[in-house]
Design an enzyme around this catalytic site. Structure first.
Site, PDB file in Angstrom:
ATOM      1  N   CYS A  47       0.852  -1.180   0.000  1.00 18.82           N
ATOM      2  CA  CYS A  47       0.000   0.000   0.000  1.00 18.82           C
ATOM      3  C   CYS A  47       0.896   1.241   0.000  1.00 18.82           C
ATOM      4  O   CYS A  47       2.034   1.200   0.473  1.00 18.82           O
ATOM      5  CB  CYS A  47      -0.893  -0.018   1.240  1.00 18.82           C
ATOM      6  SG  CYS A  47      -1.869   1.473   1.513  1.00 18.82           S
ATOM      7  N   HIS A  48       0.370   2.342  -0.507  1.00 16.10           N
ATOM      8  CA  HIS A  48       1.148   3.580  -0.546  1.00 16.10           C
ATOM      9  C   HIS A  48       1.584   4.027   0.851  1.00 16.10           C
ATOM     10  O   HIS A  48       2.636   4.654   1.025  1.00 16.10           O
ATOM     11  CB  HIS A  48       0.328   4.686  -1.218  1.00 16.10           C
ATOM     12  CG  HIS A  48       1.112   5.920  -1.497  1.00 16.10           C
ATOM     13  ND1 HIS A  48       1.000   7.057  -0.718  1.00 16.10           N
ATOM     14  CD2 HIS A  48       2.055   6.214  -2.439  1.00 16.10           C
ATOM     15  CE1 HIS A  48       1.816   7.983  -1.171  1.00 16.10           C
ATOM     16  NE2 HIS A  48       2.465   7.509  -2.213  1.00 16.10           N
ATOM     17  N   THR A  49       0.790   3.681   1.872  1.00 16.35           N
ATOM     18  CA  THR A  49       1.152   4.029   3.245  1.00 16.35           C
ATOM     19  C   THR A  49       2.461   3.351   3.656  1.00 16.35           C
ATOM     20  O   THR A  49       3.293   3.949   4.355  1.00 16.35           O
ATOM     21  CB  THR A  49       0.024   3.644   4.212  1.00 16.35           C
ATOM     22  OG1 THR A  49      -1.171   4.302   3.809  1.00 16.35           O
ATOM     23  CG2 THR A  49       0.354   4.029   5.639  1.00 16.35           C
ATOM     24  N   HIS A  69       0.652  -4.032   5.887  1.00 11.61           N
ATOM     25  CA  HIS A  69      -0.605  -4.035   6.639  1.00 11.61           C
ATOM     26  C   HIS A  69      -1.806  -4.510   5.827  1.00 11.61           C
ATOM     27  O   HIS A  69      -2.914  -4.548   6.346  1.00 11.61           O
ATOM     28  CB  HIS A  69      -0.886  -2.631   7.212  1.00 11.61           C
ATOM     29  CG  HIS A  69      -1.075  -1.578   6.168  1.00 11.61           C
ATOM     30  ND1 HIS A  69      -0.028  -1.031   5.459  1.00 11.61           N
ATOM     31  CD2 HIS A  69      -2.191  -0.969   5.716  1.00 11.61           C
ATOM     32  CE1 HIS A  69      -0.482  -0.127   4.626  1.00 11.61           C
ATOM     33  NE2 HIS A  69      -1.800  -0.072   4.758  1.00 11.61           N
ATOM     34  N   GLU A  70      -1.604  -4.886   4.571  1.00 13.43           N
ATOM     35  CA  GLU A  70      -2.676  -5.519   3.793  1.00 13.43           C
ATOM     36  C   GLU A  70      -2.287  -6.970   3.590  1.00 13.43           C
ATOM     37  O   GLU A  70      -1.288  -7.253   2.918  1.00 13.43           O
ATOM     38  CB  GLU A  70      -2.835  -4.848   2.418  1.00 13.43           C
ATOM     39  CG  GLU A  70      -3.431  -3.462   2.465  1.00 13.43           C
ATOM     40  CD  GLU A  70      -3.740  -2.914   1.069  1.00 13.43           C
ATOM     41  OE1 GLU A  70      -4.362  -1.849   0.999  1.00 13.43           O
ATOM     42  OE2 GLU A  70      -3.356  -3.552   0.071  1.00 13.43           O
ATOM     43  N   CYS A  99     -12.396  -2.990  19.411  1.00  8.91           N
ATOM     44  CA  CYS A  99     -12.284  -3.664  20.708  1.00  8.91           C
ATOM     45  C   CYS A  99     -13.621  -4.234  21.171  1.00  8.91           C
ATOM     46  O   CYS A  99     -13.673  -5.185  21.940  1.00  8.91           O
ATOM     47  CB  CYS A  99     -11.715  -2.712  21.757  1.00  8.91           C
ATOM     48  SG  CYS A  99     -12.859  -1.399  22.294  1.00  8.91           S
ATOM     49  N   CYS A 102     -15.657   0.048  23.644  1.00 11.18           N
ATOM     50  CA  CYS A 102     -15.656   1.504  23.792  1.00 11.18           C
ATOM     51  C   CYS A 102     -16.907   2.134  23.169  1.00 11.18           C
ATOM     52  O   CYS A 102     -17.706   1.464  22.518  1.00 11.18           O
ATOM     53  CB  CYS A 102     -14.396   2.100  23.151  1.00 11.18           C
ATOM     54  SG  CYS A 102     -14.355   1.991  21.349  1.00 11.18           S
ATOM     55  N   CYS A 105     -17.123   1.690  19.370  1.00 15.78           N
ATOM     56  CA  CYS A 105     -17.508   0.346  18.948  1.00 15.78           C
ATOM     57  C   CYS A 105     -18.991   0.078  19.211  1.00 15.78           C
ATOM     58  O   CYS A 105     -19.635  -0.669  18.471  1.00 15.78           O
ATOM     59  CB  CYS A 105     -16.644  -0.704  19.644  1.00 15.78           C
ATOM     60  SG  CYS A 105     -14.931  -0.758  19.040  1.00 15.78           S
ATOM     61  N   CYS A 113     -12.378   3.123  16.935  1.00  8.31           N
ATOM     62  CA  CYS A 113     -12.175   2.482  18.234  1.00  8.31           C
ATOM     63  C   CYS A 113     -11.173   3.248  19.104  1.00  8.31           C
ATOM     64  O   CYS A 113     -10.084   3.619  18.650  1.00  8.31           O
ATOM     65  CB  CYS A 113     -11.683   1.056  18.004  1.00  8.31           C
ATOM     66  SG  CYS A 113     -11.253   0.144  19.498  1.00  8.31           S
ATOM     67  N   ARG A 117      -7.557   2.280  17.470  1.00  3.54           N
ATOM     68  CA  ARG A 117      -7.490   3.173  16.317  1.00  3.54           C
ATOM     69  C   ARG A 117      -6.058   3.236  15.796  1.00  3.54           C
ATOM     70  O   ARG A 117      -5.098   3.115  16.547  1.00  3.54           O
ATOM     71  CB  ARG A 117      -7.976   4.565  16.730  1.00  3.54           C
ATOM     72  CG  ARG A 117      -8.142   5.546  15.587  1.00  3.54           C
ATOM     73  CD  ARG A 117      -8.563   6.908  16.098  1.00  3.54           C
ATOM     74  NE  ARG A 117      -9.720   6.840  16.993  1.00  3.54           N
ATOM     75  CZ  ARG A 117     -10.282   7.902  17.547  1.00  3.54           C
ATOM     76  NH1 ARG A 117      -9.797   9.114  17.305  1.00  3.54           N
ATOM     77  NH2 ARG A 117     -11.319   7.770  18.345  1.00  3.54           N
ATOM     78  N   CYS A 177      -7.353  -2.701   3.558  1.00  2.13           N
ATOM     79  CA  CYS A 177      -6.980  -1.285   3.715  1.00  2.13           C
ATOM     80  C   CYS A 177      -7.553  -0.432   2.593  1.00  2.13           C
ATOM     81  O   CYS A 177      -8.677   0.021   2.643  1.00  2.13           O
ATOM     82  CB  CYS A 177      -5.465  -1.110   3.802  1.00  2.13           C
ATOM     83  SG  CYS A 177      -4.969   0.634   4.009  1.00  2.13           S
ATOM     84  N   ARG A 372      -2.294  -2.518  -7.304  1.00  2.00           N
ATOM     85  CA  ARG A 372      -1.899  -3.350  -6.175  1.00  2.00           C
ATOM     86  C   ARG A 372      -0.991  -4.470  -6.660  1.00  2.00           C
ATOM     87  O   ARG A 372      -1.275  -5.130  -7.662  1.00  2.00           O
ATOM     88  CB  ARG A 372      -3.127  -3.959  -5.471  1.00  2.00           C
ATOM     89  CG  ARG A 372      -3.756  -3.033  -4.433  1.00  2.00           C
ATOM     90  CD  ARG A 372      -2.792  -2.753  -3.287  1.00  2.00           C
ATOM     91  NE  ARG A 372      -3.334  -1.886  -2.268  1.00  2.00           N
ATOM     92  CZ  ARG A 372      -3.192  -0.555  -2.236  1.00  2.00           C
ATOM     93  NH1 ARG A 372      -2.537   0.061  -3.205  1.00  2.00           N
ATOM     94  NH2 ARG A 372      -3.687   0.140  -1.233  1.00  2.00           N
TER      95      ARG A 372
END
Length: 379
Positions: A47-49, A69-70, A99, A102, A105, A113, A117, A177, A372
């Site tokens: 991902c670009h992140t 993270h993907e 979670c 909270c 959620c 969350c 988060r 993501c 991707r």
């Protein structure tokens, strides 16, 4: 022999320095602690992140680090207190969590969350602040609580979505993501009605997913706005019907769109992070009912400026985080859309590389050649 409760040695692609190629290292992955699960990653995508934090331009540099993270994988073992997941479950690790306890959620309107988060600066696990990764006795920082550029990873159970075991992990891994961020911004936040017009600012992966959401919604006109004309032909596959390159006009692009649509589009979705594009996306929607949704993340010192009359004339401006999807509750349903052929993921996947060649994925994205790129952890 069961690996549960033991350290696992495996390969991981470690970012040792900003902007330098990732290095394949043998790492030790500790057993999951309270409310954690250990996952065998089968496929991950870039991902670009990931690229942004690898370059560390404008972000807090934190190295060595395992990015990613993907992903899609299978639960290997679970820690104390985990009751909703078990070894063998097919899952998607998520960069943000749910979670279940909270106010966010419990709210039907929020997915932000309090506990889980997104946190880009955290390099350890929430339970004790420690890393579950090490090499030669040296700890390696986590990334977004996922770190999927490793054959095994440890993730908080609230950041793990259990999915249909029949879903192909090499396809649905991209749901965790960017795709959901854009798709949900349109389907869940902008909510265009059938036949309405939608403008998409930015035709990268998130913008194309937003366009796909507009197509699924039955939008009559989908106008793609981008500075790169090479993206226009590709965007047609995602339902984009018209294209606007702001550089080709001597007037503000919002004025161009207003003239094209007899007063403005019904909905717009901004996916660039440029504050200028954010203003344009807002000012191009129709007075009385137009809705603009901001998705891109601006720079810290950016300021959004528009005339108050744009609000008084009943234009609506809102934002979207992860497409307003709750990770554990809603993402399995997005996967089912793919399984039911309501959502086409295949057209988002332009490249595949073996894990040993993960740096090629960074090259493809840096050159703007891919939407991707899937990284096959077993190849």
């Amino acid at each position: 022999m069961s690996t549960a409760g033991h350290f696992i040695r495996c390969l991981a692609a470690v970012a040792w320095e900003a902007g330098k190629p990732l290095v394949m290292e043998e790492v030790e992955v500790a057993p999951p602690q309270k409310h954690e699960v250990r996952i065998k990653v089968h496929f991950t995508s870039l991902c670009h992140t990931d690229v942004c934090f690898w370059e560390a331009k404008g972000q807090t540099p934190l190295f060595p680090r395992i990015l990613g993270h993907e992903a899609g994988g299978v639960v290997e073992s679970v820690g104390e207190g985990v009751t909703d997941l078990q070894p063998g479950d097919h899952v998607l690790p998520m960069f943000t969590g749910e979670c279940g306890n909270c106010r966010h959620c419990h709210s039907e309107e929020s997915n932000m969350c309090d506990l889980l988060r997104i946190n880009t600066d955290r390099g350890g696990m929430i339970h004790d602040g420690e890393s579950r990764f090490s090499t030669n006795g040296k700890p390696i920082h986590h990334f977004l609580g996922t770190s999927t550029f490793s054959e095994y990873t440890v993730v908080h159970s609230g950041q793990v979505a259990k999915i249909n075991p029949d879903a192909p992990l090499d396809k649905v891994c991209i749901v965790s993501c960017g795709l959901s961020t854009g798709l949900g911004a349109t389907l869940n936040v902008a909510k265009p009605k059938r036949g309405q017009s939608v403008a998409i600012f930015g035709l990268g992966a998130v913008g194309l997913a937003a366009a796909e959401g507009a197509r699924i919604s039955g939008a009559g006109r989908i106008i793609g706005v981008d500075l790169n004309p090479n993206r226009f032909e590709q965007a047609k596959k995602f339902g984009v019907t018209e294209f606007v390159n702001p550089r080709e006009y001597d007037k503000p692009v919002q004025q161009v769109i207003i003239e094209m649509t007899d007063g403005g589009v019904d909905r717009s979705v901004e996916c660039t992070g440029s504050v200028q594009a954010m203003i344009q996306a807002f000012e191009c929607v129709h007075e009385g009912w137009g809705v603009a949704v901001l998705v891109g993340v601006p720079r810290q010192d950016d300021v959004f400026r528009t005339h108050p009359m744009n609000f008084l004339n009943e234009r609506t401006l809102t934002g979207s985080f992860f497409g307003n999807y709750k990770p554990k509750t809603d993402i399995p349903r997005v996967v089912e859309k793919y399984m039911n052929k309501e959502l086409d993921l295949d057209k988002f996947i332009t490249h595949t590389v073996p894990f040993s060649e993960i740096n090629k994925a960074f090259d493809y994205m840096s050159k703007g050649e891919c939407i991707r790129c899937i990284i096959d952890m077993g190849a």
